[in-house]
Enzyme design. Structure first.
Site, PDB file in Angstrom:
ATOM      1  N   TYR A  22      43.866  12.062  50.402  1.00 46.31           N
ATOM      2  CA  TYR A  22      43.655  13.264  51.210  1.00 46.31           C
ATOM      3  C   TYR A  22      44.937  14.086  51.272  1.00 46.31           C
ATOM      4  CZ  TYR A  22      39.595  10.564  52.870  1.00 46.31           C
ATOM      5  OH  TYR A  22      38.448   9.823  52.957  1.00 46.31           O
ATOM      6  N   HIS A  49      38.710   2.696  47.839  1.00 49.30           N
ATOM      7  CA  HIS A  49      38.004   3.960  48.078  1.00 49.30           C
ATOM      8  C   HIS A  49      36.802   4.136  47.149  1.00 49.30           C
ATOM      9  CE1 HIS A  49      39.023   8.287  49.643  1.00 49.30           C
ATOM     10  NE2 HIS A  49      37.761   7.990  49.778  1.00 49.30           N
ATOM     11  N   SER A  77      30.792  11.009  56.556  1.00 46.72           N
ATOM     12  CA  SER A  77      29.929  12.198  56.551  1.00 46.72           C
ATOM     13  C   SER A  77      28.651  11.950  57.349  1.00 46.72           C
ATOM     14  CB  SER A  77      29.591  12.617  55.118  1.00 46.72           C
ATOM     15  OG  SER A  77      30.739  13.037  54.429  1.00 46.72           O
ATOM     16  N   GLY A 107      26.307  14.847  57.613  1.00 44.26           N
ATOM     17  CA  GLY A 107      25.934  15.506  56.362  1.00 44.26           C
ATOM     18  C   GLY A 107      26.905  16.601  55.986  1.00 44.26           C
ATOM     19  N   GLY A 131      28.468  18.465  57.889  1.00 45.54           N
ATOM     20  CA  GLY A 131      28.261  19.601  58.773  1.00 45.54           C
ATOM     21  C   GLY A 131      26.880  20.200  58.717  1.00 45.54           C
ATOM     22  N   PHE A 132      26.107  19.836  57.703  1.00 52.39           N
ATOM     23  CA  PHE A 132      24.781  20.439  57.569  1.00 52.39           C
ATOM     24  C   PHE A 132      23.885  20.064  58.744  1.00 52.39           C
ATOM     25  CE2 PHE A 132      21.111  22.253  55.757  1.00 52.39           C
ATOM     26  CZ  PHE A 132      21.501  23.018  54.668  1.00 52.39           C
TER      27      PHE A 132
END
Length: 342
Positions: A64, A133, A212, A215, A217-218
């Protein structure tokens, strides 16, 4: 909107002998990259709010921001070392001279180089939870997990984790060394982990850490066309589920989520997180989602989702959503567990 009073509940990470952590964690990725510019002062305030709310599992990775995320977290970690469970990851290899390059490296020598870099950037002597990862099937687990196990013996790492592996792969790794946590994408929009990984985690007593969980942010219901509504530099502009007709069709699937949110005086995001917090009762395992945010208000909103109790009718109404989603999770799914499911 449902609000949080006090701190969230706690669980043991990786079984009864594991460290105690909040039942919801914090994903720090977006502070440094992928979601546009960051107000660093606001992000630091959000980290403090997380701790105040009992959100103690702090998740980062060396990939990141090319290590910048770990460096950003270092002062917070130093100030609160005994209060948090610190997780980071290796295996996503990036190059400063080529920002588009994404490699996967599970080589033992690379693992050792990576852990030393993370220890230095984070300013710690031991990492609480160290993840692979992504899995490179070309490198046998006996080599890569064996090297990770050596880091535990050497005191550089306390517990081991994997990300985006299948159920059979999790069992194979566990035979080399106990795995405390499996981190993969899991939400109302992404349920392919239920094919084999969730069952294996439950069988082995491995904590599942959904990344996530909203999603990307969805599931907040805040937009329907990423190409029009997201800033330049936001990686979601290239994600199949967020663009064109896929975005419009997927946005229409959120109506049950909105309706249930209204009934509970909650936000759609809170209902989506509450759905994950009901997974332990369904699958018989410990689940610690790690939603990320750079805003204190969103952090507290997310944490309050742990208080919401969904009815059987609510869960039934949400059940069909994932099967109706159009578009893959990533433009290239080869590095995910879904690509390796039989």
């Amino acid at each position: 909107m449902t609000t949080l009073n006090g701190k969230i509940d706690t669980v043991r990470l990786g079984g009864p002998d594991g460290p105690e952590t909040g039942v919801q964690g914090f994903g720090a990725m977006g502070i440094s990259e992928f979601y546009g510019d960051t107000d660093e002062a606001a992000a630091r305030d959000t980290l403090e709010a997380a701790l105040e709310a009992g959100v103690t599992l702090i998740d980062t990775a060396d990939a990141y921001g090319h290590g910048a995320n770990e460096e950003f977290l270092a002062p917070f970690v130093a100030a609160h070392r005994d209060e948090i469970v610190l997780a980071t990851k290796f295996a996503l290899e990036r190059r400063v001279d080529d920002p588009t390059y994404r490699g996967i490296n599970n080589d033992p020598a690379y693992i050792r180089k990576s852990v030393e870099g993370s220890l230095r950037r984070l300013g710690v002597e031991t990492i609480d939870l160290y993840y692979m990862h992504r899995r490179d099937p070309a490198v046998p687990f006996a080599e890569s997990v064996g090297t990770m196990a050596e880091l535990v013996k050497e005191g550089k790492v306390r517990q081991l984790g994997l990300s985006e592996v299948t159920g059979p792969e999790l069992r194979e790794a566990y035979a080399v060394h106990p795995i405390a946590a499996l981190q993969s994408e899991w939400s109302l929009f992404s349920r392919d982990v239920e094919h084999s990984a969730v069952g294996a985690a439950a069988e082995l007593g491995v904590t599942f850490v959904p990344y996530s969980p909203l999603g990307r942010g969805f599931l907040t219901g805040s937009f329907a066309d990423a190409g029009k509504e997201l800033a330049e530099g936001d990686f979601r502009r290239s994600q199949p589920r967020f663009t064109g007709e896929n975005a419009e069709r997927n946005a229409a699937l959120l109506e049950p989520l909105r309706a249930i949110a209204a009934e509970h005086d909650a936000t759609p995001a809170q209902i989506a997180l509450a759905w994950l917090h009901h997974r332990p009762a369904v699958h018989g395992l410990t689940v610690v989602p790690i939603p990320g945010t750079r805003k204190r208000t969103r952090l507290l909103e997310n944490a309050a989702a742990t208080r919401i109790k969904l009815s059987a009718a609510d869960l039934a109404a949400l059940e069909p959503i994932a099967a109706l989603v159009t578009g893959d999770r990533y433009p290239d799914m080869r590095s995910t567990s879904a690509a390796r499911e039989a």
